[in-house]
Design a protein around this motif. Structure first.
Motif, PDB file in Angstrom:
ATOM      1  N   VAL A 144      10.893   2.360 -32.906  1.00 31.37           N
ATOM      2  CA  VAL A 144       9.811   1.858 -32.063  1.00 31.37           C
ATOM      3  C   VAL A 144      10.382   1.699 -30.670  1.00 31.37           C
ATOM      4  O   VAL A 144      11.188   0.826 -30.416  1.00 31.37           O
ATOM      5  CB  VAL A 144       9.284   0.499 -32.592  1.00 31.37           C
ATOM      6  CG1 VAL A 144       8.149   0.011 -31.729  1.00 31.37           C
ATOM      7  CG2 VAL A 144       8.852   0.626 -34.035  1.00 31.37           C
ATOM      8  N   SER A 145       9.970   2.571 -29.762  1.00 30.96           N
ATOM      9  CA  SER A 145      10.461   2.479 -28.389  1.00 30.96           C
ATOM     10  C   SER A 145       9.397   1.837 -27.519  1.00 30.96           C
ATOM     11  O   SER A 145       8.214   1.914 -27.800  1.00 30.96           O
ATOM     12  CB  SER A 145      10.821   3.861 -27.846  1.00 30.96           C
ATOM     13  OG  SER A 145       9.672   4.665 -27.824  1.00 30.96           O
ATOM     14  N   GLY A 146       9.839   1.209 -26.471  1.00 36.21           N
ATOM     15  CA  GLY A 146       8.905   0.584 -25.546  1.00 36.21           C
ATOM     16  C   GLY A 146       8.421  -0.778 -25.990  1.00 36.21           C
ATOM     17  O   GLY A 146       7.643  -1.417 -25.305  1.00 36.21           O
ATOM     18  N   TYR A 147       8.876  -1.259 -27.154  1.00 32.06           N
ATOM     19  CA  TYR A 147       8.410  -2.545 -27.648  1.00 32.06           C
ATOM     20  C   TYR A 147       8.829  -3.677 -26.730  1.00 32.06           C
ATOM     21  O   TYR A 147       8.099  -4.614 -26.525  1.00 32.06           O
ATOM     22  CB  TYR A 147       8.952  -2.790 -29.062  1.00 32.06           C
ATOM     23  CG  TYR A 147       8.515  -4.118 -29.638  1.00 32.06           C
ATOM     24  CD1 TYR A 147       7.212  -4.314 -30.032  1.00 32.06           C
ATOM     25  CD2 TYR A 147       9.404  -5.172 -29.752  1.00 32.06           C
ATOM     26  CE1 TYR A 147       6.803  -5.517 -30.547  1.00 32.06           C
ATOM     27  CE2 TYR A 147       9.010  -6.384 -30.268  1.00 32.06           C
ATOM     28  CZ  TYR A 147       7.702  -6.550 -30.667  1.00 32.06           C
ATOM     29  OH  TYR A 147       7.299  -7.755 -31.174  1.00 32.06           O
ATOM     30  N   GLY A 148      10.037  -3.556 -26.136  1.00 34.41           N
ATOM     31  CA  GLY A 148      10.520  -4.607 -25.245  1.00 34.41           C
ATOM     32  C   GLY A 148       9.599  -4.805 -24.054  1.00 34.41           C
ATOM     33  O   GLY A 148       9.252  -5.918 -23.689  1.00 34.41           O
ATOM     34  N   ARG A 149       9.166  -3.715 -23.435  1.00 31.81           N
ATOM     35  CA  ARG A 149       8.281  -3.816 -22.285  1.00 31.81           C
ATOM     36  C   ARG A 149       6.932  -4.404 -22.671  1.00 31.81           C
ATOM     37  O   ARG A 149       6.354  -5.179 -21.935  1.00 31.81           O
ATOM     38  CB  ARG A 149       8.109  -2.448 -21.632  1.00 31.81           C
ATOM     39  CG  ARG A 149       9.371  -1.981 -20.969  1.00 31.81           C
ATOM     40  CD  ARG A 149       9.202  -0.615 -20.363  1.00 31.81           C
ATOM     41  NE  ARG A 149      10.513  -0.119 -19.974  1.00 31.81           N
ATOM     42  CZ  ARG A 149      10.879   0.050 -18.734  1.00 31.81           C
ATOM     43  NH1 ARG A 149      10.079  -0.208 -17.753  1.00 31.81           N
ATOM     44  NH2 ARG A 149      12.081   0.500 -18.457  1.00 31.81           N
ATOM     45  N   GLU A 150       6.433  -3.997 -23.839  1.00 33.84           N
ATOM     46  CA  GLU A 150       5.159  -4.553 -24.299  1.00 33.84           C
ATOM     47  C   GLU A 150       5.287  -6.058 -24.546  1.00 33.84           C
ATOM     48  O   GLU A 150       4.375  -6.813 -24.238  1.00 33.84           O
ATOM     49  CB  GLU A 150       4.719  -3.853 -25.580  1.00 33.84           C
ATOM     50  CG  GLU A 150       4.321  -2.411 -25.369  1.00 33.84           C
ATOM     51  CD  GLU A 150       4.059  -1.684 -26.667  1.00 33.84           C
ATOM     52  OE1 GLU A 150       3.835  -2.355 -27.693  1.00 33.84           O
ATOM     53  OE2 GLU A 150       4.083  -0.445 -26.657  1.00 33.84           O
ATOM     54  N   LEU A 151       6.427  -6.467 -25.081  1.00 29.27           N
ATOM     55  CA  LEU A 151       6.657  -7.884 -25.340  1.00 29.27           C
ATOM     56  C   LEU A 151       6.680  -8.684 -24.052  1.00 29.27           C
ATOM     57  O   LEU A 151       6.129  -9.779 -23.977  1.00 29.27           O
ATOM     58  CB  LEU A 151       7.968  -8.077 -26.105  1.00 29.27           C
ATOM     59  CG  LEU A 151       8.294  -9.496 -26.540  1.00 29.27           C
ATOM     60  CD1 LEU A 151       7.220 -10.009 -27.495  1.00 29.27           C
ATOM     61  CD2 LEU A 151       9.640  -9.539 -27.216  1.00 29.27           C
ATOM     62  N   TRP A 152       7.310  -8.125 -22.987  1.00 26.02           N
ATOM     63  CA  TRP A 152       7.329  -8.817 -21.693  1.00 26.02           C
ATOM     64  C   TRP A 152       5.908  -9.000 -21.172  1.00 26.02           C
ATOM     65  O   TRP A 152       5.565 -10.034 -20.616  1.00 26.02           O
ATOM     66  CB  TRP A 152       8.154  -8.041 -20.670  1.00 26.02           C
ATOM     67  CG  TRP A 152       9.627  -8.041 -20.935  1.00 26.02           C
ATOM     68  CD1 TRP A 152      10.396  -6.950 -21.194  1.00 26.02           C
ATOM     69  CD2 TRP A 152      10.508  -9.165 -20.987  1.00 26.02           C
ATOM     70  NE1 TRP A 152      11.691  -7.328 -21.403  1.00 26.02           N
ATOM     71  CE2 TRP A 152      11.794  -8.682 -21.276  1.00 26.02           C
ATOM     72  CE3 TRP A 152      10.342 -10.535 -20.823  1.00 26.02           C
ATOM     73  CZ2 TRP A 152      12.891  -9.503 -21.392  1.00 26.02           C
ATOM     74  CZ3 TRP A 152      11.450 -11.356 -20.939  1.00 26.02           C
ATOM     75  CH2 TRP A 152      12.699 -10.843 -21.224  1.00 26.02           C
ATOM     76  N   LYS A 153       5.071  -7.971 -21.347  1.00 25.14           N
ATOM     77  CA  LYS A 153       3.692  -8.066 -20.870  1.00 25.14           C
ATOM     78  C   LYS A 153       2.906  -9.099 -21.672  1.00 25.14           C
ATOM     79  O   LYS A 153       2.125  -9.867 -21.113  1.00 25.14           O
ATOM     80  CB  LYS A 153       2.999  -6.702 -20.958  1.00 25.14           C
ATOM     81  CG  LYS A 153       3.491  -5.723 -19.917  1.00 25.14           C
ATOM     82  CD  LYS A 153       2.812  -4.375 -20.083  1.00 25.14           C
ATOM     83  CE  LYS A 153       3.388  -3.364 -19.121  1.00 25.14           C
ATOM     84  NZ  LYS A 153       2.847  -2.019 -19.339  1.00 25.14           N
ATOM     85  N   ILE A 154       3.085  -9.116 -22.985  1.00 22.86           N
ATOM     86  CA  ILE A 154       2.364 -10.059 -23.840  1.00 22.86           C
ATOM     87  C   ILE A 154       2.721 -11.494 -23.486  1.00 22.86           C
ATOM     88  O   ILE A 154       1.858 -12.366 -23.409  1.00 22.86           O
ATOM     89  CB  ILE A 154       2.675  -9.775 -25.333  1.00 22.86           C
ATOM     90  CG1 ILE A 154       2.060  -8.428 -25.752  1.00 22.86           C
ATOM     91  CG2 ILE A 154       2.147 -10.895 -26.220  1.00 22.86           C
ATOM     92  CD1 ILE A 154       2.546  -7.930 -27.099  1.00 22.86           C
ATOM     93  N   THR A 155       4.012 -11.757 -23.258  1.00 23.46           N
ATOM     94  CA  THR A 155       4.460 -13.121 -22.954  1.00 23.46           C
ATOM     95  C   THR A 155       4.339 -13.460 -21.482  1.00 23.46           C
ATOM     96  O   THR A 155       4.694 -14.555 -21.068  1.00 23.46           O
ATOM     97  CB  THR A 155       5.922 -13.324 -23.400  1.00 23.46           C
ATOM     98  OG1 THR A 155       6.740 -12.369 -22.731  1.00 23.46           O
ATOM     99  CG2 THR A 155       6.054 -13.191 -24.898  1.00 23.46           C
ATOM    100  N   ASN A 156       3.863 -12.501 -20.682  1.00 28.03           N
ATOM    101  CA  ASN A 156       3.656 -12.701 -19.247  1.00 28.03           C
ATOM    102  C   ASN A 156       4.960 -13.074 -18.530  1.00 28.03           C
ATOM    103  O   ASN A 156       4.990 -13.986 -17.709  1.00 28.03           O
ATOM    104  CB  ASN A 156       2.567 -13.746 -18.998  1.00 28.03           C
ATOM    105  CG  ASN A 156       1.992 -13.641 -17.600  1.00 28.03           C
ATOM    106  OD1 ASN A 156       2.121 -12.610 -16.953  1.00 28.03           O
ATOM    107  ND2 ASN A 156       1.379 -14.703 -17.131  1.00 28.03           N
ATOM    108  N   GLN A 157       6.032 -12.368 -18.898  1.00 28.87           N
ATOM    109  CA  GLN A 157       7.325 -12.589 -18.262  1.00 28.87           C
ATOM    110  C   GLN A 157       7.816 -11.283 -17.661  1.00 28.87           C
ATOM    111  O   GLN A 157       7.382 -10.202 -18.049  1.00 28.87           O
ATOM    112  CB  GLN A 157       8.354 -13.080 -19.287  1.00 28.87           C
ATOM    113  CG  GLN A 157       8.043 -14.445 -19.824  1.00 28.87           C
ATOM    114  CD  GLN A 157       9.110 -14.886 -20.808  1.00 28.87           C
ATOM    115  OE1 GLN A 157      10.069 -14.184 -21.059  1.00 28.87           O
ATOM    116  NE2 GLN A 157       8.932 -16.055 -21.371  1.00 28.87           N
TER     117      GLN A 157
END
Length: 192
Positions: free
Chosen positions: A100-113
């Protein structure tokens, strides 16, 4: 009576195990996988190889990610040092995992960080502005350097970042005296 081959609904993995008693080396080769089932449309996978002794994990290695197929060809060999006395208590497990690539960036967006690299860069530039605004002589050199020339000097890295923004060091020093303009400069520098 002939042994029947069982076919899994999840797919199968072809591996090779070879133990060299003279070198005390267990060679594990992950050759390929066939008919893998994926949860999503992305068909990117890798194999995690775990060496266990006495039911405890000793070493974990993984293959490179193979993209776009449900029958990936891995062709990777891993060597583990296993003394002959411990071969009886040694086991190897294989897990085929979906990458699963790109999960880190999606997580930053979800947590608004913001991403950590951007946050570190922003704090570094805020600190640079703070030290530039101090009176001359207020900044002291602290600590000592280790021997040898560093590959990249900190000042050289800072000057390269300034040059990418189309500024010079004297322009940056002038910008730092005005906190509002400095804040805009740092935001522009750390926007990407």
């Amino acid at each position: 009576m002939e042994a029947q081959e069982s076919i899994s609904d999840l797919g199968e993995v072809l591996v090779s195990l070879l133990y060299n008693e003279n070198l005390h080396r267990l060679s594990v080769t992950v050759i390929e996988a066939r008919r893998l089932k994926f949860r999503e449309e992305r068909r990117d996978s890798y194999v995690r190889v775990t060496l266990n002794q006495h039911y405890r994990t000793v070493k974990v290695k993984r293959t490179a990610t193979v993209k776009g197929t449900d029958s990936p060809n891995f062709s990777e060999c891993f060597n583990f040092r296993v003394p002959a006395a411990q071969i009886d208590v040694t086991s190897v497990s294989f897990q085929v995992l979906q990458a699963v690539s790109g999960y880190g960036r999606e997580l930053w967006k979800i947590t608004n960080q913001k991403e950590i690299t951007i946050e570190i860069k922003r704090r570094k530039w805020n600190w640079i502005g703070h030290t530039i605004r101090k009176e001359d002589g207020a900044v002291e050199r602290m600590g000592s350097r280790t021997r040898g020339r560093p590959k990249n000097k900190w000042k050289r890295i800072v000057l390269e970042e300034i040059a990418r923004e189309g500024k010079t060091w004297s322009e940056v020093k002038k910008l730092a005296t005005n906190r509002v303009r400095w804040r805009h400069f740092v935001n522009a520098l750390c926007s990407s």
